[in-house]
Design a protein around this motif. Structure first.
Motif, PDB file in Angstrom:
ATOM      1  N   ALA A 100     -25.070  10.073 104.923  1.00  0.00           N
ATOM      2  CA  ALA A 100     -24.920  11.528 104.963  1.00  0.00           C
ATOM      3  C   ALA A 100     -23.451  11.913 104.809  1.00  0.00           C
ATOM      4  O   ALA A 100     -23.120  12.890 104.115  1.00  0.00           O
ATOM      5  CB  ALA A 100     -25.486  12.082 106.270  1.00  0.00           C
ATOM      6  N   LEU A 101     -22.555  11.167 105.427  1.00  0.00           N
ATOM      7  CA  LEU A 101     -21.118  11.417 105.286  1.00  0.00           C
ATOM      8  C   LEU A 101     -20.688  11.188 103.836  1.00  0.00           C
ATOM      9  O   LEU A 101     -19.946  11.989 103.260  1.00  0.00           O
ATOM     10  CB  LEU A 101     -20.321  10.508 106.216  1.00  0.00           C
ATOM     11  N   ALA A 102     -21.152  10.076 103.244  1.00  0.00           N
ATOM     12  CA  ALA A 102     -20.801   9.786 101.845  1.00  0.00           C
ATOM     13  C   ALA A 102     -21.291  10.906 100.933  1.00  0.00           C
ATOM     14  O   ALA A 102     -20.573  11.333 100.015  1.00  0.00           O
ATOM     15  CB  ALA A 102     -21.414   8.451 101.415  1.00  0.00           C
ATOM     16  N   SER A 103     -22.505  11.393 101.170  1.00  0.00           N
ATOM     17  CA  SER A 103     -23.053  12.483 100.364  1.00  0.00           C
ATOM     18  C   SER A 103     -22.224  13.746 100.527  1.00  0.00           C
ATOM     19  O   SER A 103     -21.959  14.463  99.549  1.00  0.00           O
ATOM     20  CB  SER A 103     -24.506  12.745 100.771  1.00  0.00           C
ATOM     21  N   THR A 104     -21.790  14.027 101.745  1.00  0.00           N
ATOM     22  CA  THR A 104     -20.974  15.222 102.004  1.00  0.00           C
ATOM     23  C   THR A 104     -19.641  15.151 101.278  1.00  0.00           C
ATOM     24  O   THR A 104     -19.219  16.104 100.609  1.00  0.00           O
ATOM     25  CB  THR A 104     -20.728  15.374 103.517  1.00  0.00           C
ATOM     26  N   ILE A 105     -18.950  14.013 101.373  1.00  0.00           N
ATOM     27  CA  ILE A 105     -17.648  13.868 100.709  1.00  0.00           C
ATOM     28  C   ILE A 105     -17.812  13.944  99.195  1.00  0.00           C
ATOM     29  O   ILE A 105     -17.006  14.573  98.494  1.00  0.00           O
ATOM     30  CB  ILE A 105     -16.971  12.550 101.137  1.00  0.00           C
ATOM     31  N   HIS A 106     -18.885  13.317  98.680  1.00  0.00           N
ATOM     32  CA  HIS A 106     -19.141  13.392  97.237  1.00  0.00           C
ATOM     33  C   HIS A 106     -19.339  14.841  96.805  1.00  0.00           C
ATOM     34  O   HIS A 106     -18.842  15.253  95.746  1.00  0.00           O
ATOM     35  CB  HIS A 106     -20.379  12.566  96.889  1.00  0.00           C
ATOM     36  N   TRP A 107     -20.044  15.625  97.600  1.00  0.00           N
ATOM     37  CA  TRP A 107     -20.294  17.027  97.263  1.00  0.00           C
ATOM     38  C   TRP A 107     -18.979  17.799  97.201  1.00  0.00           C
ATOM     39  O   TRP A 107     -18.747  18.585  96.278  1.00  0.00           O
ATOM     40  CB  TRP A 107     -21.223  17.651  98.307  1.00  0.00           C
ATOM     41  N   PHE A 108     -18.087  17.576  98.169  1.00  0.00           N
ATOM     42  CA  PHE A 108     -16.797  18.262  98.163  1.00  0.00           C
ATOM     43  C   PHE A 108     -15.986  17.892  96.918  1.00  0.00           C
ATOM     44  O   PHE A 108     -15.356  18.752  96.291  1.00  0.00           O
ATOM     45  CB  PHE A 108     -16.008  17.921  99.429  1.00  0.00           C
ATOM     46  N   LEU A 109     -15.992  16.632  96.548  1.00  0.00           N
ATOM     47  CA  LEU A 109     -15.234  16.198  95.359  1.00  0.00           C
ATOM     48  C   LEU A 109     -15.791  16.838  94.101  1.00  0.00           C
ATOM     49  O   LEU A 109     -15.033  17.219  93.190  1.00  0.00           O
ATOM     50  CB  LEU A 109     -15.275  14.676  95.247  1.00  0.00           C
ATOM     51  N   GLU A 110     -17.122  16.958  94.011  1.00  0.00           N
ATOM     52  CA  GLU A 110     -17.734  17.593  92.841  1.00  0.00           C
ATOM     53  C   GLU A 110     -17.376  19.073  92.785  1.00  0.00           C
ATOM     54  O   GLU A 110     -17.134  19.617  91.708  1.00  0.00           O
ATOM     55  CB  GLU A 110     -19.259  17.415  92.879  1.00  0.00           C
ATOM     56  N   LYS A 111     -17.351  19.746  93.921  1.00  0.00           N
ATOM     57  CA  LYS A 111     -16.967  21.153  93.954  1.00  0.00           C
ATOM     58  C   LYS A 111     -15.509  21.329  93.559  1.00  0.00           C
ATOM     59  O   LYS A 111     -15.140  22.314  92.906  1.00  0.00           O
ATOM     60  CB  LYS A 111     -17.214  21.728  95.359  1.00  0.00           C
ATOM     61  N   GLU A 112     -14.662  20.379  93.936  1.00  0.00           N
ATOM     62  CA  GLU A 112     -13.264  20.425  93.496  1.00  0.00           C
ATOM     63  C   GLU A 112     -13.180  20.342  91.979  1.00  0.00           C
ATOM     64  O   GLU A 112     -12.394  21.057  91.341  1.00  0.00           O
ATOM     65  CB  GLU A 112     -12.486  19.266  94.125  1.00  0.00           C
ATOM     66  N   LYS A 113     -14.006  19.465  91.399  1.00  0.00           N
ATOM     67  CA  LYS A 113     -14.013  19.333  89.943  1.00  0.00           C
ATOM     68  C   LYS A 113     -14.431  20.646  89.289  1.00  0.00           C
ATOM     69  O   LYS A 113     -13.911  21.024  88.236  1.00  0.00           O
ATOM     70  CB  LYS A 113     -14.952  18.205  89.518  1.00  0.00           C
ATOM     71  N   GLU A 114     -15.388  21.335  89.894  1.00  0.00           N
ATOM     72  CA  GLU A 114     -15.822  22.616  89.350  1.00  0.00           C
ATOM     73  C   GLU A 114     -14.675  23.623  89.362  1.00  0.00           C
ATOM     74  O   GLU A 114     -14.523  24.408  88.413  1.00  0.00           O
ATOM     75  CB  GLU A 114     -17.014  23.155  90.138  1.00  0.00           C
ATOM     76  N   ILE A 115     -13.881  23.616  90.421  1.00  0.00           N
ATOM     77  CA  ILE A 115     -12.730  24.526  90.471  1.00  0.00           C
ATOM     78  C   ILE A 115     -11.728  24.178  89.380  1.00  0.00           C
ATOM     79  O   ILE A 115     -11.193  25.055  88.696  1.00  0.00           O
ATOM     80  CB  ILE A 115     -12.071  24.475  91.864  1.00  0.00           C
ATOM     81  N   LEU A 116     -11.460  22.879  89.211  1.00  0.00           N
ATOM     82  CA  LEU A 116     -10.551  22.451  88.137  1.00  0.00           C
ATOM     83  C   LEU A 116     -11.091  22.842  86.776  1.00  0.00           C
ATOM     84  O   LEU A 116     -10.352  23.347  85.915  1.00  0.00           O
ATOM     85  CB  LEU A 116     -10.342  20.934  88.207  1.00  0.00           C
ATOM     86  N   ASN A 117     -12.382  22.611  86.560  1.00  0.00           N
ATOM     87  CA  ASN A 117     -12.991  22.976  85.280  1.00  0.00           C
ATOM     88  C   ASN A 117     -12.912  24.476  85.042  1.00  0.00           C
ATOM     89  O   ASN A 117     -12.675  24.929  83.918  1.00  0.00           O
ATOM     90  CB  ASN A 117     -14.456  22.517  85.230  1.00  0.00           C
ATOM     91  N   SER A 118     -13.117  25.240  86.098  1.00  0.00           N
ATOM     92  CA  SER A 118     -13.030  26.696  85.978  1.00  0.00           C
ATOM     93  C   SER A 118     -11.625  27.127  85.580  1.00  0.00           C
ATOM     94  O   SER A 118     -11.446  28.021  84.755  1.00  0.00           O
ATOM     95  CB  SER A 118     -13.421  27.344  87.313  1.00  0.00           C
TER      96      SER A 118
END
Length: 801
Positions: A100-118
């Motif tokens: 669950a922790l790994a999934s949470t950290i992965h989600w945050f990293l993906e959201k960061e990528k979305e901000i960069l892409n934006s």
């Protein structure tokens, strides 16, 4: 550059998004900052599925926090020591659930990528919209000119009312003085009466002139409000609709807020002017007083204009969206979503004084089976300036969710129209009250229609509905849109498809790619602009072979595994087999191109030029690669190490030049791993070889997407392995039974039946490898090598010769 370092270099707008992201529970920003290098190197996505790896990463994370705590002890940073200790205690809750922790950290990293892409997309938008921005700049300049004229009129009117008051005070002073003097001379008295009548006439004319100026000011204000509300705001709403489905449109509200606020301030000043006139009339009035006659109508008109302006100024700035949704406007029951409203009229005295309430429509369409929902969570928030980077008046709802109401059954007037769950449209409403300087009005904003699902398997179909509605509907409240759903003109449809790639990968579809898709849908046409795509052709509930399923499968594959080479323009992608054949047959041996499979959803393949014994070119195509393959080996490594067996049983990479003539290593070299040969982690897969090669084209197969897409002729049938082997001749022939068996001297004692499979794989073996094993052990090892842990056979060159 590391991802966290790139985020720190973004503008303040995106820093605000980053702060909003880390306002959520799960991963403290301090931990993300101090352990950024280590966090970005770990395989969190795999750890979310692998308990062993997740536990190791969890323990290392705690150790890193201890190390960081020790550093703060040495630096005597008491506050940071406390924070790190508190974060470590917080992470203890994951001791039994490290995945669950790994999934949470992965989600945050993906959201960061979305901000960069934006942020990167925003830069591209500025380049793509030069002409549009020039046109918008001209319109904005004209509107600014009119707004400046209105402000000037207000200032002039303010001066006029001051003069009117001075003139009235002058008359009052002279008249009161005259009354105190008690003049007895009749001639002198008549002379003064004439003077006072002249002053009254002059005052009356000044009052008429002031009222005329007020009417002119309101005329100009009405024109500007119509321009703002009926054009500028409507244009913004349409841009927001399109941006929700990927269009690179500017949806910033700062300029509109500036104009709306200016208009509101001017109208509130007009109300003050009218109050001043009322005060002057109270001090002095006379027969046929123009103020007494005209002021009620002016009051009514001013309030009506202000009410119209304010009711339009309350908008939904950020449409409802789930953190892990496919896109905005698709919501899932019992899953939190966020939405942000904004008041475009900004007055500092209103900060935190207006409360916004959220609700679902109570007047739902009378359709059989139409669901109703309740909004759960913090459904009331203040409009405030703290939650907006620009200082706008916003209410940011972050923790709302929906729960379906119990069905009330049918009744009188219930329509028998049948809508699927993903065709039901629902609207979320936001209500507040504007109350300032004695003027009060109720305001309501509404979201764009949302699709509400209850299972993640409905995401794809729900997103198709959102695409279709926001592409075609000009009425943002038309919840009955899918009762009589219109067809999409090809120009709009093709542009929408391009937006999907542009928003996901920062590279849209070029004209040739759109033309190939049009050919896929409509067959060969002289002019595709007159063609239309129906809703049923695009996406049908539970239809496995719809166009959208095929297209979205490609988009997901490119986004997940091929984004870099797609962005570089190395994938031709959408190209028909006939076009592919025409392009490659003119090229030298070893020229290849990359295209998306028409028969395998989410598949990509490559075709290349070979020469026959007479020197004539012919085309070979490999079986498509899917996410099953690409998640194990990057596509550029497959291209780099791809091999087939030639007649002399010598493995050779046939891919030499990316179409039209770019050397393969020049095109893909920047992504190659530094390791080569036996040290390359991917070589253990690439070393497998094709044992049996057919000399002829094999079974003819049709793509499920190549027919029945339009009324008319089907597209070209797809020949070869799983519909993807290249056309070797104009007319495909049946597969002949003659198969050549590749005989390796090391395998001469093994009896392998070439008819068991069309092709067979075996690993590269050295003499010493074989000598050390007995035949039985060798066959056992050989079978193990063909176990599911290896890649599927097509990766290793499943082609027809």
């Amino acid at each position: 550059m590391a991802q966290w370092d790139r985020l720190r270099q973004l503008s303040a707008t995106y820093w605000q998004q980053l702060h909003e992201l880390y306002d959520r529970d799960g991963l403290p920003m301090d931990v993300r900052h101090y352990l950024s290098a280590w966090i970005e190197k770990q395989e969190w996505e795999r750890a979310a599925r692998d308990y062993g790896l997740a536990m190791v990463l969890y323990q290392v994370l705690l150790e890193n926090l201890d190390i960081q705590h020790s550093r703060f002890v040495q630096e005597e940073s008491f506050l940071q020591q406390h924070n790190i200790r508190r974060y470590k205690q917080s992470f203890q809750r994951y001791q039994d659930e490290p995945c669950a922790l790994a999934s949470t950290i992965h989600w945050f990293l993906e959201k960061e990528k979305e901000i960069l892409n934006s942020a990167e997309l925003s830069e591209q938008v500025q380049l793509l919209q030069v002409e549009q921005e020039a046109m918008e700049t001209t319109c904005q300049q004209e509107l600014e000119r009119k707004m400046a004229g209105l402000r000037n009129d207000v200032q002039c009117l303010e001066h006029a009312i001051i003069c009117l008051e001075e003139q009235q005070d002058e008359f009052d002073f002279k008249y009161q003085t005259h009354k105190m003097e008690a003049v007895t001379d009749e001639a002198q008295k008549n002379e003064r009466i004439k003077m006072f009548q002249s002053l009254v006439n002059k005052l009356n004319e000044y009052r008429k002139s002031t009222l005329a100026d007020l009417n002119k000011l309101l005329d100009r204000a009405e024109d500007l409000i119509n321009l703002l509300v009926r054009k500028e705001l409507v244009d913004w709403q349409r841009r927001q609709q399109k941006s929700c489905i990927g269009a690179p449109d500017n949806v910033c509200l700062d300029q509109l807020e500036k104009w709306f606020t200016c208009m509101a301030m001017c109208l509130f000043q007009v109300r003050e002017f009218l109050n001043k006139l009322d005060e002057l009339m109270g001090k002095m009035s006379y027969e046929n007083d123009p103020i007494k006659a005209q002021k009620p109508a002016l009051n009514k008109r001013t309030d009506a204009l202000l009410k119209d302006l304010l009711k339009s100024s309350f908008v939904v700035e950020t449409q409802p969206s789930m953190p892990q949704g496919k896109g905005p406007l698709v919501l899932r029951t019992n899953v939190q979503f966020s939405v942000k409203t904004r008041l475009l009229v900004k007055f500092a005295e209103l900060n935190h004084s207006m409360k916004v309430n959220v609700s679902m429509s109570r007047e739902a369409p009378q359709i059989k089976g139409y669901r109703r929902f309740n909004v759960l969570g913090t459904a009331t928030k203040d409009l405030n300036m703290a939650e907006s980077l620009s200082g706008g008046m916003v209410a940011d709802f972050r923790h709302l969710s929906l729960r379906e109401q119990k069905s009330g059954g049918g009744g009188k007037g219930i329509s028998e129209i049948s809508l699927s769950v993903t065709e039901e449209l629902h609207i979320i409403y936001f209500n507040t009250v504007f109350d300032l300087k004695g003027f009060s009005v109720e305001l309501q904003a509404s979201s764009l229609p949302v699709v509400i699902i209850s299972n993640s398997s409905q995401q794809q179909s729900a997103w198709a509905s959102i695409l279709w509605f926001n592409m075609l509907s000009l009425d943002p409240k038309d919840v009955m849109f899918f009762a009589t759903v219109p067809a999409a003109p090809w120009p709009q449809f093709g542009e929408m498809l391009s937006w999907q790639f542009l928003s996901a990968t920062k590279r849209g579809l070029d004209d040739d790619q759109r033309k190939m898709i049009a050919h896929k849908l409509f067959g060969k046409q002289q002019n595709y602009d007159i063609c239309q795509v129906t809703w049923s052709k695009f996406s049908k509930e539970n239809g496995p072979d719809t166009f959208w399923v095929w297209f979205d499968g490609i988009l997901a594959m490119v986004k997940s595994y091929l984004e870099n080479i797609w962005r570089e323009g190395l994938i031709m992608g959408f190209v028909s087999r006939g076009k592919e054949k025409l392009l490659l047959k003119k090229k030298k041996r070893g020229t290849f191109l990359l295209r998306f499979s028409e028969s395998v959803v989410g598949g990509i393949t490559f075709s290349w030029v070979e020469m026959d014994s007479t020197g004539e070119p012919y085309i070979k195509t490999v079986q498509p690669f899917t996410k099953t393959d690409l998640c194990q080996i990057p596509f550029h490594e497959i291209i780099r190490n791809f091999q087939i067996l030639e007649a002399e049983n010598i493995p050779e990479n046939p891919l030499l030049f990316l179409y039209p003539d770019t050397p393969k290593d020049k095109a893909f070299g920047k992504w190659y791993t530094d390791k080569t040969g036996a040290d390359n982690p991917y070589m253990k897969y690439i070393k497998t070889k094709l044992m049996f090669v057919s000399k002829e084209n094999s079974l003819e197969a049709r793509s499920p997407m190549s027919c029945d897409m339009t009324q008319g002729d089907c597209l070209e049938p797809m020949n070869g392995l799983y519909g993807e082997a290249a056309e070797q001749e104009d007319e495909p022939r049946l597969l002949q039974s003659q198969l050549e068996t590749f005989q390796d001297p090391m395998l001469s004692s093994s009896s392998l039946d070439p008819l068991d499979n069309n092709y067979l794989l075996y690993p590269n073996l050295t003499d010493s490898d074989f000598i050390q094993q007995q035949p039985d052990q060798f066959l056992a090892d050989f079978n193990n090598l063909l176990a599911p842990s290896l890649l599927p056979a097509q990766i290793c060159g499943g082609i027809f010769q």
